[in-house]
Design a protein around this motif. Structure first.
Motif, PDB file in Angstrom:
ATOM      1  N   LEU A  29     -11.619  -9.194   5.871  1.00  0.00           N
ATOM      2  CA  LEU A  29     -11.134 -10.148   6.871  1.00  0.00           C
ATOM      3  C   LEU A  29     -10.444  -9.422   8.020  1.00  0.00           C
ATOM      4  O   LEU A  29     -10.588  -9.806   9.199  1.00  0.00           O
ATOM      5  N   ALA A  30      -9.710  -8.379   7.687  1.00  0.00           N
ATOM      6  CA  ALA A  30      -9.058  -7.602   8.738  1.00  0.00           C
ATOM      7  C   ALA A  30     -10.095  -6.951   9.647  1.00  0.00           C
ATOM      8  O   ALA A  30      -9.937  -6.914  10.868  1.00  0.00           O
ATOM      9  N   VAL A  31     -11.171  -6.428   9.025  1.00  0.00           N
ATOM     10  CA  VAL A  31     -12.240  -5.802   9.820  1.00  0.00           C
ATOM     11  C   VAL A  31     -12.925  -6.837  10.703  1.00  0.00           C
ATOM     12  O   VAL A  31     -13.222  -6.589  11.883  1.00  0.00           O
TER      13      VAL A  31
ATOM     14  N   SER B 145     -10.582  -7.735  13.569  1.00  0.00           N
ATOM     15  CA  SER B 145     -10.488  -6.632  14.522  1.00  0.00           C
ATOM     16  C   SER B 145     -11.768  -6.490  15.330  1.00  0.00           C
ATOM     17  O   SER B 145     -11.735  -6.269  16.551  1.00  0.00           O
ATOM     18  N   ALA B 146     -12.928  -6.627  14.641  1.00  0.00           N
ATOM     19  CA  ALA B 146     -14.211  -6.528  15.351  1.00  0.00           C
ATOM     20  C   ALA B 146     -14.379  -7.663  16.348  1.00  0.00           C
ATOM     21  O   ALA B 146     -14.926  -7.478  17.442  1.00  0.00           O
ATOM     22  N   ALA B 147     -13.896  -8.843  15.975  1.00  0.00           N
ATOM     23  CA  ALA B 147     -13.980  -9.983  16.897  1.00  0.00           C
ATOM     24  C   ALA B 147     -13.108  -9.753  18.131  1.00  0.00           C
ATOM     25  O   ALA B 147     -13.510 -10.083  19.265  1.00  0.00           O
TER      26      ALA B 147
ATOM     27  N   CYS C  85     -21.061  -9.457  10.654  1.00  0.00           N
ATOM     28  CA  CYS C  85     -22.043 -10.011   9.720  1.00  0.00           C
ATOM     29  C   CYS C  85     -21.975  -9.306   8.371  1.00  0.00           C
ATOM     30  O   CYS C  85     -22.011  -9.954   7.306  1.00  0.00           O
ATOM     31  N   GLN C  86     -21.884  -7.979   8.391  1.00  0.00           N
ATOM     32  CA  GLN C  86     -21.821  -7.220   7.138  1.00  0.00           C
ATOM     33  C   GLN C  86     -20.572  -7.584   6.329  1.00  0.00           C
ATOM     34  O   GLN C  86     -20.647  -7.823   5.116  1.00  0.00           O
ATOM     35  N   GLU C  87     -19.440  -7.612   7.011  1.00  0.00           N
ATOM     36  CA  GLU C  87     -18.209  -7.947   6.297  1.00  0.00           C
ATOM     37  C   GLU C  87     -18.198  -9.405   5.850  1.00  0.00           C
ATOM     38  O   GLU C  87     -17.646  -9.738   4.799  1.00  0.00           O
ATOM     39  N   GLY C  88     -18.811 -10.273   6.644  1.00  0.00           N
ATOM     40  CA  GLY C  88     -18.926 -11.674   6.250  1.00  0.00           C
ATOM     41  C   GLY C  88     -19.761 -11.833   4.981  1.00  0.00           C
ATOM     42  O   GLY C  88     -19.440 -12.643   4.110  1.00  0.00           O
ATOM     43  N   MET C  89     -20.845 -11.028   4.889  1.00  0.00           N
ATOM     44  CA  MET C  89     -21.655 -11.061   3.679  1.00  0.00           C
ATOM     45  C   MET C  89     -20.864 -10.555   2.478  1.00  0.00           C
ATOM     46  O   MET C  89     -20.997 -11.082   1.366  1.00  0.00           O
ATOM     47  N   ARG C  90     -20.017  -9.546   2.693  1.00  0.00           N
ATOM     48  CA  ARG C  90     -19.183  -9.051   1.599  1.00  0.00           C
ATOM     49  C   ARG C  90     -18.218 -10.134   1.126  1.00  0.00           C
ATOM     50  O   ARG C  90     -18.021 -10.335  -0.075  1.00  0.00           O
ATOM     51  N   VAL C  91     -17.598 -10.818   2.072  1.00  0.00           N
ATOM     52  CA  VAL C  91     -16.684 -11.909   1.703  1.00  0.00           C
ATOM     53  C   VAL C  91     -17.434 -13.015   0.972  1.00  0.00           C
ATOM     54  O   VAL C  91     -16.963 -13.556  -0.042  1.00  0.00           O
ATOM     55  N   SER C  92     -18.619 -13.369   1.447  1.00  0.00           N
ATOM     56  CA  SER C  92     -19.415 -14.408   0.798  1.00  0.00           C
ATOM     57  C   SER C  92     -19.782 -14.009  -0.626  1.00  0.00           C
ATOM     58  O   SER C  92     -19.721 -14.824  -1.550  1.00  0.00           O
ATOM     59  N   SER C  93     -20.168 -12.727  -0.793  1.00  0.00           N
ATOM     60  CA  SER C  93     -20.505 -12.245  -2.134  1.00  0.00           C
ATOM     61  C   SER C  93     -19.296 -12.301  -3.059  1.00  0.00           C
ATOM     62  O   SER C  93     -19.399 -12.707  -4.226  1.00  0.00           O
ATOM     63  N   LEU C  94     -18.136 -11.917  -2.547  1.00  0.00           N
ATOM     64  CA  LEU C  94     -16.920 -11.961  -3.353  1.00  0.00           C
ATOM     65  C   LEU C  94     -16.561 -13.387  -3.738  1.00  0.00           C
ATOM     66  O   LEU C  94     -16.206 -13.665  -4.889  1.00  0.00           O
ATOM     67  N   VAL C  95     -16.667 -14.313  -2.804  1.00  0.00           N
ATOM     68  CA  VAL C  95     -16.353 -15.716  -3.089  1.00  0.00           C
ATOM     69  C   VAL C  95     -17.313 -16.277  -4.138  1.00  0.00           C
ATOM     70  O   VAL C  95     -16.902 -17.012  -5.055  1.00  0.00           O
TER      71      VAL C  95
ATOM     72  N   SER D 148     -15.097   3.829  -7.343  1.00  0.00           N
ATOM     73  CA  SER D 148     -14.745   2.727  -6.453  1.00  0.00           C
ATOM     74  C   SER D 148     -15.470   2.890  -5.137  1.00  0.00           C
ATOM     75  O   SER D 148     -15.410   3.931  -4.501  1.00  0.00           O
ATOM     76  N   GLY D 149     -16.128   1.854  -4.750  1.00  0.00           N
ATOM     77  CA  GLY D 149     -16.851   1.921  -3.489  1.00  0.00           C
ATOM     78  C   GLY D 149     -16.674   0.667  -2.690  1.00  0.00           C
ATOM     79  O   GLY D 149     -16.196  -0.349  -3.185  1.00  0.00           O
ATOM     80  N   LYS D 150     -17.078   0.718  -1.481  1.00  0.00           N
ATOM     81  CA  LYS D 150     -16.907  -0.436  -0.593  1.00  0.00           C
ATOM     82  C   LYS D 150     -17.780  -1.598  -1.025  1.00  0.00           C
ATOM     83  O   LYS D 150     -17.477  -2.751  -0.755  1.00  0.00           O
ATOM     84  N   ASP D 151     -18.900  -1.288  -1.697  1.00  0.00           N
ATOM     85  CA  ASP D 151     -19.831  -2.336  -2.092  1.00  0.00           C
ATOM     86  C   ASP D 151     -19.468  -2.983  -3.421  1.00  0.00           C
ATOM     87  O   ASP D 151     -20.182  -3.844  -3.910  1.00  0.00           O
ATOM     88  N   HIS D 152     -18.376  -2.552  -4.041  1.00  0.00           N
ATOM     89  CA  HIS D 152     -18.017  -3.078  -5.359  1.00  0.00           C
ATOM     90  C   HIS D 152     -16.612  -3.649  -5.324  1.00  0.00           C
ATOM     91  O   HIS D 152     -15.703  -3.033  -4.811  1.00  0.00           O
ATOM     92  N   PHE D 153     -16.491  -4.850  -5.908  1.00  0.00           N
ATOM     93  CA  PHE D 153     -15.184  -5.507  -5.990  1.00  0.00           C
ATOM     94  C   PHE D 153     -14.589  -5.443  -7.398  1.00  0.00           C
ATOM     95  O   PHE D 153     -13.494  -5.910  -7.624  1.00  0.00           O
TER      96      PHE D 153
END
Length: 463
Positions: A254-256, A259-261, A280-290, A417-422
């Motif tokens: 969300l911070a990214v 900031s990008a916006a 879009c990429q970070e939005g997809m990550r948030v959607s996947s987490l939700v 730990s990676g960016k693609d894993h929660f």
């Protein structure tokens, strides 16, 4: 450069220690109240039962004592009828045998025995006699018996009275008989002190027993309610940890995005596309987490959607092998599959959910297997159980962390730990397998790496 001021507020979290202290105090308060409630209800029931028992027991002791006194009076009356002369020796003997006090009137005149008797103070005896006479005169409902002897008619009446001068309760009996043309009145008294001492001793025993029981019940209630609250506290801790971890994971994307916006507003037209791609990429990550969090939430509420049916597990493994083939080739990882030579019976399972478990395990293996590594996807059957294994020769998992990797938002080391894993994938796999009545575990693979094993039951059992 992203602006930090736009998302600094996302990092403001309440003090953890303060929340933990509040939760601890709340737990202690609830624990204490439940202990008092449990102990209080049990103690009230115990006290009521004790009072009921004491009431019945004391009534029984009184009734037995009074009946014994009546029997003694019957015996004295019978002996009295059989004697033509009432001697002081006989009266003294009767007093000594039953611990009684005798007052004798012959035609209303006190018997000489009353003055010569040395047992107790003469004044006290006179007071007792007067008080017993007053109590007898005030009686309206007494138990009486009539004995017919050869020399006349004899009556005796038993009653109870309290002596104000002695502050003691007494059993009393008035015997009236005709002897040689004279009326003989004998008043017999016996103190109830022994009975009262017996009753008081019984009450003290019950009081001590009740106090010991209250102490034992308090300790038991404290331990019992503590164990009763333990699962609730554990669930509350897990929920708090889940919320904290979810907030932490959501904060970064969300911070990214924010900031990008912000940067997209000020960026030239040719650079806006990059910022939009980031959003879009970070939005997809948030959607996947939700989505993952919703799945786990459904599991917690026992609303996990499982639609079991006859499922060909070998087909699911082949589909997963083909789907992940290109991804492993991109990372130069060797992916192989091992299936039994004989035909396998179908498994009672939800094919979409089991495919999701296989995908999670393969994705996990690919993420933590180095270039030119090997991953093996295998299916086997042992009696009435199906075993699905995903083996890699990656970095492996320390023994101390093998039991934790199925916890939510848990990621073993920084290298894992990676960016693609929660840290939710294995938790979801665990809940899916659990909903199927199976089990999932991890062991060290031969030569290094990890081996995840999923066990599913054949329901009903196949032969």
């Amino acid at each position: 450069m992203y602006k930090k001021t736009s998302f600094a507020r996302l990092r403001d979290l309440p003090p953890a220690n303060s929340d933990k202290r509040k939760d601890f105090l709340l737990y202690k308060k609830v624990h204490l109240r439940l202990t008092l409630l449990c102990t209080g209800i049990t103690v009230v029931i115990m006290v009521i039962m004790s009072f009921c028992y004491l009431y019945v027991s004391e009534k029984g002791l009184y009734r037995n004592q009074f009946q014994a006194f009546r029997n003694d009076i019957n015996t004295i009356s019978t002996n009295l009828e059989q004697q033509s002369v009432i001697s002081m020796e006989w009266l003294s003997k009767m007093e000594a045998q039953g611990n009684y006090l005798f007052f004798v009137l012959d035609n209303g005149t006190p018997f000489l025995f009353n003055q010569l008797n040395n047992s107790g103070s003469q004044a006290q005896r006179n007071f007792l006699f007067q008080e017993s006479q007053e109590a007898y005169a005030a009686l309206h409902d007494v138990s009486s018996s009539v004995l017919h002897g050869t020399s006349g008619t004899l009556t005796h009446t038993e009653y109870e009275f309290t002596s104000p001068s002695m502050d003691t309760n007494y059993f009393a009996a008035k015997i009236v008989t005709g002897k040689n043309d004279s009326i003989l009145e004998i008043t017999v008294l016996t103190s109830m002190r022994n009975l009262e001492a017996q009753i008081n001793a019984q009450r003290v025993r019950f009081l001590l027993i009740d106090l010991a029981a209250v102490a034992a019940l308090t300790v038991f209630s404290w331990m019992f309610t503590g164990r009763l609250l333990k699962p609730i506290i554990e669930t509350q801790k897990k929920q708090a940890l889940f919320i904290a971890s979810a907030s932490h994971e959501l904060r970064t994307p969300l911070a990214v995005i924010l900031s990008a916006a912000e940067c997209c507003k000020q960026a030239p037209a040719e650079k806006k596309g990059n910022f939009i791609n980031i959003i879009c990429q970070e939005g997809m990550r948030v959607s996947s987490l939700v989505d993952d969090m919703l799945i786990l939430s459904q599991s917690d509420n026992h609303q996990f959607p499982i639609r079991k049916g006859a499922t060909e597990l070998d087909t699911l493994l082949m589909n997963a092998y083909e789907a992940f083939g290109s991804l492993t080739q991109e990372k130069s990882i060797s992916l192989s599959i091992q299936l039994p030579d004989e035909a396998l019976p179908p498994c009672s399972a939800d094919p979409e959910r089991i495919s999701q478990v296989i995908s999670i395990l393969l994705h996990n293996a690919i993420s933590y297997t180095p270039t030119y590594g090997k991953i093996t996807l295998a299916l086997s059957r042992i009696k009435e159980k199906f075993l699905i294994t995903v083996t890699d020769n990656g970095i492996g998992i320390p023994d101390a962390e093998k039991e934790k990797i199925f916890d939510r938002f848990y990621r073993a080391e920084k290298s894992r730990s990676g960016k693609d894993h929660f840290g939710l994938g294995l938790s979801i796999a665990y809940e899916i397998v659990k909903a199927h009545g199976g089990s999932i575990s991890v062991q060290d693979a031969q030569g290094g790496g990890s081996c995840f094993t999923v066990i599913l039951q054949t329901v009903p059992p196949y032969t």
